[in-house]
Each structure stands twice: as C-alpha cells, then as structure tokens.
Design a protein around this motif. Structure first.
Motif, PDB file in Angstrom:
ATOM      1  N   LYS A  82       0.835  -1.205   0.000  1.00  0.00           N
ATOM      2  CA  LYS A  82       0.000   0.000   0.000  1.00  0.00           C
ATOM      3  C   LYS A  82       0.869   1.255   0.000  1.00  0.00           C
ATOM      4  O   LYS A  82       0.561   2.243  -0.667  1.00  0.00           O
ATOM      5  CB  LYS A  82      -0.921  -0.020   1.228  1.00  0.00           C
ATOM      6  CG  LYS A  82      -1.950   1.066   1.267  1.00  0.00           C
ATOM      7  CD  LYS A  82      -2.877   0.868   2.473  1.00  0.00           C
ATOM      8  CE  LYS A  82      -3.885   1.988   2.557  1.00  0.00           C
ATOM      9  NZ  LYS A  82      -4.777   1.822   3.723  1.00  0.00           N
ATOM     10  N   GLU A  85       2.312   1.698  -3.504  1.00  0.00           N
ATOM     11  CA  GLU A  85       1.273   2.255  -4.380  1.00  0.00           C
ATOM     12  C   GLU A  85       1.103   3.749  -4.120  1.00  0.00           C
ATOM     13  O   GLU A  85       1.027   4.548  -5.060  1.00  0.00           O
ATOM     14  CB  GLU A  85      -0.048   1.529  -4.142  1.00  0.00           C
ATOM     15  CG  GLU A  85      -1.173   2.028  -5.018  1.00  0.00           C
ATOM     16  CD  GLU A  85      -2.474   1.294  -4.769  1.00  0.00           C
ATOM     17  OE1 GLU A  85      -3.518   1.838  -5.178  1.00  0.00           O
ATOM     18  OE2 GLU A  85      -2.470   0.205  -4.173  1.00  0.00           O
ATOM     19  N   TYR A  86       1.058   4.143  -2.862  1.00  0.00           N
ATOM     20  CA  TYR A  86       0.923   5.554  -2.504  1.00  0.00           C
ATOM     21  C   TYR A  86       2.094   6.367  -3.042  1.00  0.00           C
ATOM     22  O   TYR A  86       1.922   7.468  -3.548  1.00  0.00           O
ATOM     23  CB  TYR A  86       0.825   5.681  -0.982  1.00  0.00           C
ATOM     24  CG  TYR A  86       0.621   7.083  -0.480  1.00  0.00           C
ATOM     25  CD1 TYR A  86      -0.620   7.696  -0.568  1.00  0.00           C
ATOM     26  CD2 TYR A  86       1.664   7.792   0.100  1.00  0.00           C
ATOM     27  CE1 TYR A  86      -0.827   8.978  -0.081  1.00  0.00           C
ATOM     28  CE2 TYR A  86       1.473   9.080   0.584  1.00  0.00           C
ATOM     29  CZ  TYR A  86       0.229   9.666   0.488  1.00  0.00           C
ATOM     30  OH  TYR A  86       0.043  10.935   0.955  1.00  0.00           O
ATOM     31  N   PHE A  88       3.781   5.935  -5.684  1.00  0.00           N
ATOM     32  CA  PHE A  88       3.734   6.124  -7.132  1.00  0.00           C
ATOM     33  C   PHE A  88       2.426   6.690  -7.669  1.00  0.00           C
ATOM     34  O   PHE A  88       2.394   7.175  -8.796  1.00  0.00           O
ATOM     35  CB  PHE A  88       4.041   4.797  -7.836  1.00  0.00           C
ATOM     36  CG  PHE A  88       5.477   4.403  -7.687  1.00  0.00           C
ATOM     37  CD1 PHE A  88       6.464   5.005  -8.446  1.00  0.00           C
ATOM     38  CD2 PHE A  88       5.849   3.446  -6.754  1.00  0.00           C
ATOM     39  CE1 PHE A  88       7.788   4.660  -8.291  1.00  0.00           C
ATOM     40  CE2 PHE A  88       7.171   3.101  -6.596  1.00  0.00           C
ATOM     41  CZ  PHE A  88       8.146   3.706  -7.363  1.00  0.00           C
ATOM     42  N   GLU A  89       1.362   6.655  -6.874  1.00  0.00           N
ATOM     43  CA  GLU A  89       0.052   7.055  -7.385  1.00  0.00           C
ATOM     44  C   GLU A  89      -0.470   8.388  -6.863  1.00  0.00           C
ATOM     45  O   GLU A  89      -1.345   8.974  -7.472  1.00  0.00           O
ATOM     46  CB  GLU A  89      -0.991   5.970  -7.072  1.00  0.00           C
ATOM     47  CG  GLU A  89      -0.682   4.626  -7.683  1.00  0.00           C
ATOM     48  CD  GLU A  89      -0.694   4.632  -9.199  1.00  0.00           C
ATOM     49  OE1 GLU A  89      -1.482   5.399  -9.787  1.00  0.00           O
ATOM     50  OE2 GLU A  89       0.089   3.879  -9.796  1.00  0.00           O
ATOM     51  N   ASN A  90       0.033   8.892  -5.743  1.00  0.00           N
ATOM     52  CA  ASN A  90      -0.504  10.095  -5.131  1.00  0.00           C
ATOM     53  C   ASN A  90       0.042  11.339  -5.820  1.00  0.00           C
ATOM     54  O   ASN A  90       1.255  11.507  -5.939  1.00  0.00           O
ATOM     55  CB  ASN A  90      -0.176  10.108  -3.638  1.00  0.00           C
ATOM     56  CG  ASN A  90      -0.815  11.258  -2.918  1.00  0.00           C
ATOM     57  OD1 ASN A  90      -0.405  12.399  -3.073  1.00  0.00           O
ATOM     58  ND2 ASN A  90      -1.825  10.953  -2.126  1.00  0.00           N
ATOM     59  N   SER A  91      -0.832  12.239  -6.255  1.00  0.00           N
ATOM     60  CA  SER A  91      -0.398  13.428  -6.996  1.00  0.00           C
ATOM     61  C   SER A  91       0.402  14.394  -6.120  1.00  0.00           C
ATOM     62  O   SER A  91       1.331  15.047  -6.606  1.00  0.00           O
ATOM     63  CB  SER A  91      -1.600  14.150  -7.614  1.00  0.00           C
ATOM     64  OG  SER A  91      -2.465  14.617  -6.605  1.00  0.00           O
ATOM     65  N   GLU A  94       3.837  13.145  -5.948  1.00  0.00           N
ATOM     66  CA  GLU A  94       4.524  13.459  -7.201  1.00  0.00           C
ATOM     67  C   GLU A  94       5.044  14.892  -7.191  1.00  0.00           C
ATOM     68  O   GLU A  94       6.158  15.160  -7.640  1.00  0.00           O
ATOM     69  CB  GLU A  94       3.581  13.236  -8.394  1.00  0.00           C
ATOM     70  CG  GLU A  94       4.266  13.276  -9.727  1.00  0.00           C
ATOM     71  CD  GLU A  94       5.334  12.205  -9.912  1.00  0.00           C
ATOM     72  OE1 GLU A  94       6.324  12.503 -10.610  1.00  0.00           O
ATOM     73  OE2 GLU A  94       5.201  11.108  -9.366  1.00  0.00           O
TER      74      GLU A  94
END
Length: 110
Positions: A82, A85-86, A88-91, A94
């Motif tokens: 989890k 994933e966070y 790489f996926e959280n804007s 980024e």
C-alpha cells in the motif's frame, strides 16, 4: 513545496524504505528520526504515526509514554505494498518528488 512539507517528508521516507526493500537491506535508524529532516520531534511523531496508521509502513514498535510515544525497532521498518502504491500514485507525492529534484543539496538517500 517546502523541504519540511508533510508530503516531501513522506516521499523521502517512503522512497528510502522502498530502496531498502529493493536492495534487501534493513533501514538505518539515522534516516528514521526527526533530526534527519530538520523538523520538530512532535511533527515527526505525527508523520510516522500517520504512515503506520495508514498502513504505508510496518515493523516499527510504538510505545506510548506519559509524554507521547517512543518508536522502537526502527531498523525493522518496511514499506508495505500500500505504501509503494501511494508512493507512485498520489499526486501530492509526485509534486513532492519534483520539489526534491529541484533542490541542489539533497540528502544522498533521496
């Protein structure tokens, strides 16, 4: 974002733990303390508890005290799926990543 912004610090911690996982290494305690990020201890506790409670990291022992908490077993910290994933996926994460790329004096483990 500032260097002491929540998402910048979260990115740095998760990225470090993910790199440790990929290398098959245990994290060094010195990278999991407030002084590494030049932030107050209470802010660090908030961030680390958030990462644990959101199940982005595990392995750290949380010992309550009358003055707050003490973290133990820091060398056992590991990023969870989890957490990966966070990362790489959280804007906002980024944006934190881009902020760190713009900084000239980054810590080597970023």
């Amino acid at each position: 974002m500032a260097q002491n912004d929540y998402f910048v610090i979260v990115y740095r911690v998760l990225k470090y733990l993910y790199d440790c996982l990929k290398k098959g290494e245990k994290p060094e305690v010195e990278y999991l303390v407030a002084s590494t990020y030049n932030i107050p201890e209470n802010y660090w506790i908030y961030i680390l508890l958030s990462l644990i409670n959101e199940e982005y990291i595990k392995g750290i022992r949380v010992d309550p005290t009358k003055d707050g908490v003490i973290f133990g077993d820091l060398q056992e910290a590991i990023i969870t799926p989890k957490g990966i994933e966070y990362l790489f996926e959280n804007s906002l994460i980024e944006k934190a990543k881009k902020t760190l790329k713009d900084v000239k004096d980054m810590i080597p483990f970023i």
